[in-house]
Scaffold this active site. Structure first.
Site, mmCIF file in Angstrom:
data_model
loop_
_atom_site.group_PDB
_atom_site.id
_atom_site.type_symbol
_atom_site.label_atom_id
_atom_site.label_comp_id
_atom_site.label_asym_id
_atom_site.label_seq_id
_atom_site.Cartn_x
_atom_site.Cartn_y
_atom_site.Cartn_z
ATOM 1 N N GLY A 93 -7.134 0.296 -3.126
ATOM 2 C CA GLY A 93 -6.178 0.856 -2.143
ATOM 3 C C GLY A 93 -4.835 0.486 -2.132
ATOM 4 N N GLN A 94 -4.492 -0.304 -3.067
ATOM 5 C CA GLN A 94 -2.924 -0.854 -2.947
ATOM 6 C C GLN A 94 -2.206 0.300 -3.378
ATOM 7 O OE1 GLN A 94 -2.294 -4.113 -5.723
ATOM 8 N NE2 GLN A 94 -0.195 -4.533 -4.817
ATOM 9 N N VAL A 96 1.753 -0.246 -2.537
ATOM 10 C CA VAL A 96 3.124 -0.979 -2.997
ATOM 11 C C VAL A 96 2.578 -1.841 -3.749
ATOM 12 C CG1 VAL A 96 4.967 -2.273 -2.184
ATOM 13 C CG2 VAL A 96 3.940 -0.417 -0.612
ATOM 14 N N HIS A 100 0.792 -8.353 -1.238
ATOM 15 C CA HIS A 100 1.260 -8.701 0.203
ATOM 16 C C HIS A 100 -0.106 -8.544 1.008
ATOM 17 C CE1 HIS A 100 0.762 -4.118 -0.629
ATOM 18 N NE2 HIS A 100 0.369 -4.017 0.653
ATOM 19 N N HIS A 102 -2.083 -8.157 4.599
ATOM 20 C CA HIS A 102 -1.878 -7.513 5.881
ATOM 21 C C HIS A 102 -2.558 -8.383 7.108
ATOM 22 C CE1 HIS A 102 -1.377 -3.427 4.520
ATOM 23 N NE2 HIS A 102 -1.936 -3.586 3.422
HETATM 24 P P1 AMP Z 1 -1.026 -1.124 0.667
HETATM 25 O O1 AMP Z 1 -1.714 0.257 1.105
HETATM 26 O O2 AMP Z 1 -1.783 -2.414 0.894
HETATM 27 O O3 AMP Z 1 -0.050 -1.200 -0.557
HETATM 28 O O4 AMP Z 1 -0.147 -1.125 1.972
HETATM 29 C C1 AMP Z 1 1.237 -0.938 2.060
HETATM 30 C C2 AMP Z 1 1.832 -0.874 3.401
HETATM 31 O O5 AMP Z 1 3.282 -0.863 3.458
HETATM 32 C C3 AMP Z 1 1.409 0.296 4.168
HETATM 33 O O6 AMP Z 1 0.650 -0.347 5.534
HETATM 34 C C4 AMP Z 1 2.665 0.664 4.752
HETATM 35 O O7 AMP Z 1 2.639 1.354 6.124
HETATM 36 C C5 AMP Z 1 3.672 -0.413 4.498
HETATM 37 N N1 AMP Z 1 5.215 0.129 4.262
HETATM 38 C C6 AMP Z 1 5.380 0.979 3.492
HETATM 39 N N2 AMP Z 1 6.653 0.893 3.556
HETATM 40 C C7 AMP Z 1 7.178 0.161 4.337
HETATM 41 C C8 AMP Z 1 8.415 -0.211 4.919
HETATM 42 N N3 AMP Z 1 9.662 0.315 4.380
HETATM 43 N N4 AMP Z 1 8.721 -1.007 5.940
HETATM 44 C C9 AMP Z 1 7.330 -1.802 6.447
HETATM 45 N N5 AMP Z 1 6.069 -1.389 5.688
HETATM 46 C C10 AMP Z 1 6.131 -0.364 4.762
#
Ligand code: AMP
Length: 140
Positions: A93-94, A96, A100, A102
């Site tokens: 589910g990544q 970005v 990181h 959560h």
């Molecule tokens: P993932 O699905 O683990 O890659 O989660 C990516 C997370 O990044 C999601 O919870 C988004 O809400 C968060 N996200 C995306 N863009 C931003 C941003 N500009 N600032 C803060 N969080 C963000």
């Protein structure tokens, strides 16, 4: 060169974020689309896609930041608990492609579930299969 990720742009100061923690190697900021009040992302500044890609020092700093921030985040929003999670890879589910962690504050009766729900149905594994998997993990 691939496009810088959204998190690299935050690290560079090119886009804004609500930064709550910063060292030479690690940054943490509020998630822009929070699952709960206080939802925080802990991010190594150096861009690596997967946990397995992180150099040892960056990994140590990342988990030290998680350790420091978990009570701070929980207390800041008067939460009852915290779910700590990493979507490590697209299959997990990544979205970005920059490591990181959560930190999601949890509240009694918030309607969410435990991390046991993330993987779909549970596999029915024999003792032999479990022994084989354990052996392969041990060797790695
Ligand atoms: P993932 O699905 O683990 O890659 O989660 C990516 C997370 O990044 C999601 O919870 C988004 O809400 C968060 N996200 C995306 N863009 C931003 C941003 N500009 N600032 C803060 N969080 C963000």
């Amino acid at each position: 060169m691939s496009e810088p990720t959204i998190f690299e742009q935050i690290v560079a100061g090119d886009i804004p974020a609500r930064v709550v923690y910063e060292t030479d190697t690690t940054i943490a900021f509020l998630d822009a689309n929070p699952l709960a009040p206080g939802h925080t992302l802990v991010v190594p500044k150096e861009a690596h896609e997967r946990l397995r890609d992180l150099p040892d020092e960056a990994a140590a700093d990342l988990w030290a930041a998680v350790d420091e921030l978990t009570p701070r985040v929980e207390d800041a929003v008067d939460a009852d608990g915290l779910t700590v999670g990493v979507n490590d890879g697209a299959a997990a589910g990544q979205e970005v492609p920059h490591v990181h962690v959560h930190l999601v504050p949890r509240f009694d009766g918030d309607g969410g579930g435990p991390i046991h729900g993330v993987a779909g149905g549970r596999p029915d594994l024999s003792d032999g299969e479990l022994d084989d998997i354990a052996g392969r993990i041990e060797r790695d």
